[in-house]
Design an enzyme around this catalytic site. Structure first.
Site, PDB file in Angstrom:
ATOM      1  N   ASP A 100      10.906   4.414  12.482  1.00 26.69           N
ATOM      2  CA  ASP A 100      11.143   3.233  13.312  1.00 26.69           C
ATOM      3  C   ASP A 100       9.849   2.758  13.958  1.00 26.69           C
ATOM      4  O   ASP A 100       9.483   1.594  13.888  1.00 26.69           O
ATOM      5  CB  ASP A 100      12.201   3.530  14.390  1.00 26.69           C
ATOM      6  N   ASP A 103       3.799   5.855  17.447  1.00 26.82           N
ATOM      7  CA  ASP A 103       3.222   5.668  18.772  1.00 26.82           C
ATOM      8  C   ASP A 103       1.975   6.561  18.855  1.00 26.82           C
ATOM      9  O   ASP A 103       0.906   6.196  18.356  1.00 26.82           O
ATOM     10  CB  ASP A 103       4.329   6.063  19.761  1.00 26.82           C
TER      11      ASP A 103
HETATM   12  P1  5GP Z   1       4.998   9.533  18.444  1.00 26.45           P
HETATM   13  O1  5GP Z   1       5.150  10.949  18.049  1.00 26.45           O
HETATM   14  O2  5GP Z   1       4.323   8.650  17.424  1.00 26.45           O
HETATM   15  O3  5GP Z   1       4.343   9.406  19.795  1.00 26.45           O
HETATM   16  O4  5GP Z   1       6.421   9.007  18.743  1.00 26.45           O
HETATM   17  C1  5GP Z   1       7.226   8.393  17.852  1.00 26.45           C
HETATM   18  C2  5GP Z   1       8.627   8.347  18.430  1.00 26.45           C
HETATM   19  O5  5GP Z   1       8.606   8.025  19.836  1.00 26.45           O
HETATM   20  C3  5GP Z   1       9.409   7.227  17.789  1.00 26.45           C
HETATM   21  O6  5GP Z   1      10.014   7.635  16.592  1.00 26.45           O
HETATM   22  C4  5GP Z   1      10.403   6.878  18.880  1.00 26.45           C
HETATM   23  O7  5GP Z   1      11.500   7.740  18.829  1.00 26.45           O
HETATM   24  C5  5GP Z   1       9.644   7.148  20.166  1.00 26.45           C
HETATM   25  N1  5GP Z   1       9.049   5.894  20.690  1.00 26.45           N
HETATM   26  C6  5GP Z   1       7.746   5.595  20.775  1.00 26.45           C
HETATM   27  N2  5GP Z   1       7.567   4.369  21.296  1.00 26.45           N
HETATM   28  C7  5GP Z   1       8.803   3.880  21.537  1.00 26.45           C
HETATM   29  C8  5GP Z   1       9.281   2.638  22.060  1.00 26.45           C
HETATM   30  O8  5GP Z   1       8.558   1.694  22.420  1.00 26.45           O
HETATM   31  N3  5GP Z   1      10.640   2.520  22.147  1.00 26.45           N
HETATM   32  C9  5GP Z   1      11.499   3.497  21.783  1.00 26.45           C
HETATM   33  N4  5GP Z   1      12.800   3.252  21.933  1.00 26.45           N
HETATM   34  N5  5GP Z   1      11.075   4.675  21.281  1.00 26.45           N
HETATM   35  C10 5GP Z   1       9.742   4.851  21.151  1.00 26.45           C
END
Ligand code: 5GP
Length: 192
Positions: A100, A103
């Protein structure tokens, strides 16, 4: 308690068009199937559903995994937990992780290591959203729907404390307390 206000960042029509373009691009790159699409629950379930239906000729398999992230502090130290594994072998297969949003990149990096160790023929990533400003771990993303600014978004499968997944547009959640890392304070220890 009144619900926090939302502002549309990407409309349902924009998303629909972009998902179709992504499907065309993916189909052009994979001459023959099957392509194993691995959706990372829960956030990518709507993107996955629309993406698979946008394929016109490629043979695809739909597989699901679930990861729980431990919220802001632990996630940023790379701690993610696998809560549902694939129930098929991907050895020798073409695999595309369907995300999805990317980040920090920590979740994706964990998944790439995990699935890469299972010796797929190829392994690539398609994400609907990318927040490049927040990257901690560099990860290679082959297909990106939209690059978005560092704002917390909901809708089209993405939640805030399990709410808002049903919104058709992708919206910025406003008027919420945010932690130092930019994520909402209440967004912790939840299933993604
Ligand atoms: P990462 O490991 O890349 O930091 O995090 C990815 C996960 O963080 C995504 O799959 C999602 O579940 C959550 N996440 C990161 N940013 C957002 C955001 O803006 N909105 C939501 N709802 N979830 C996010």
């Amino acid at each position: 308690m009144t619900a926090p206000a939302t502002r549309v960042l990407l409309s349902a029509a924009q998303i629909e068009q972009r998902v179709k373009e992504m499907a065309r691009q993916i189909e052009a790159d994979y001459a023959e199937g099957p392509l194993y699409l691995v959706s990372v629950l829960k956030g990518s379930f709507i993107f996955m559903a629309d993406l698979v239906r946008a394929f016109e000729r490629l043979r695809v398999r739909t597989e699901f995994m679930a990861i729980s992230s431990y919220g802001t502090e632990k996630t940023s130290s790379g701690q993610v937990k696998l809560t549902r594994d694939l129930d098929v072998s991907i050895e020798g297969q073409q695999v595309l992780i369907v995300e999805d949003i990317v980040d920090s990149g920590l979740t994706l990096s964990y998944l790439l290591n995990l699935l890469g160790a299972r010796r797929p023929r190829s392994l690539a990533v398609a994400t609907l959203l990318d927040k490049p400003e927040r990257r901690v771990k560099p990860v290679e993303i082959r297909y990106t729907g939209f690059q978005i600014p560092d704002e917390f978004v909901v809708g089209y499968g993405l939640d805030f404390a399990e709410d808002y997944r049903n919104l058709r547009d992708i919206c910025v959640l406003e008027e919420i307390a945010t932690s130092a890392s930019g994520a909402p304070a209440a967004w912790s220890e939840s299933e993604r």
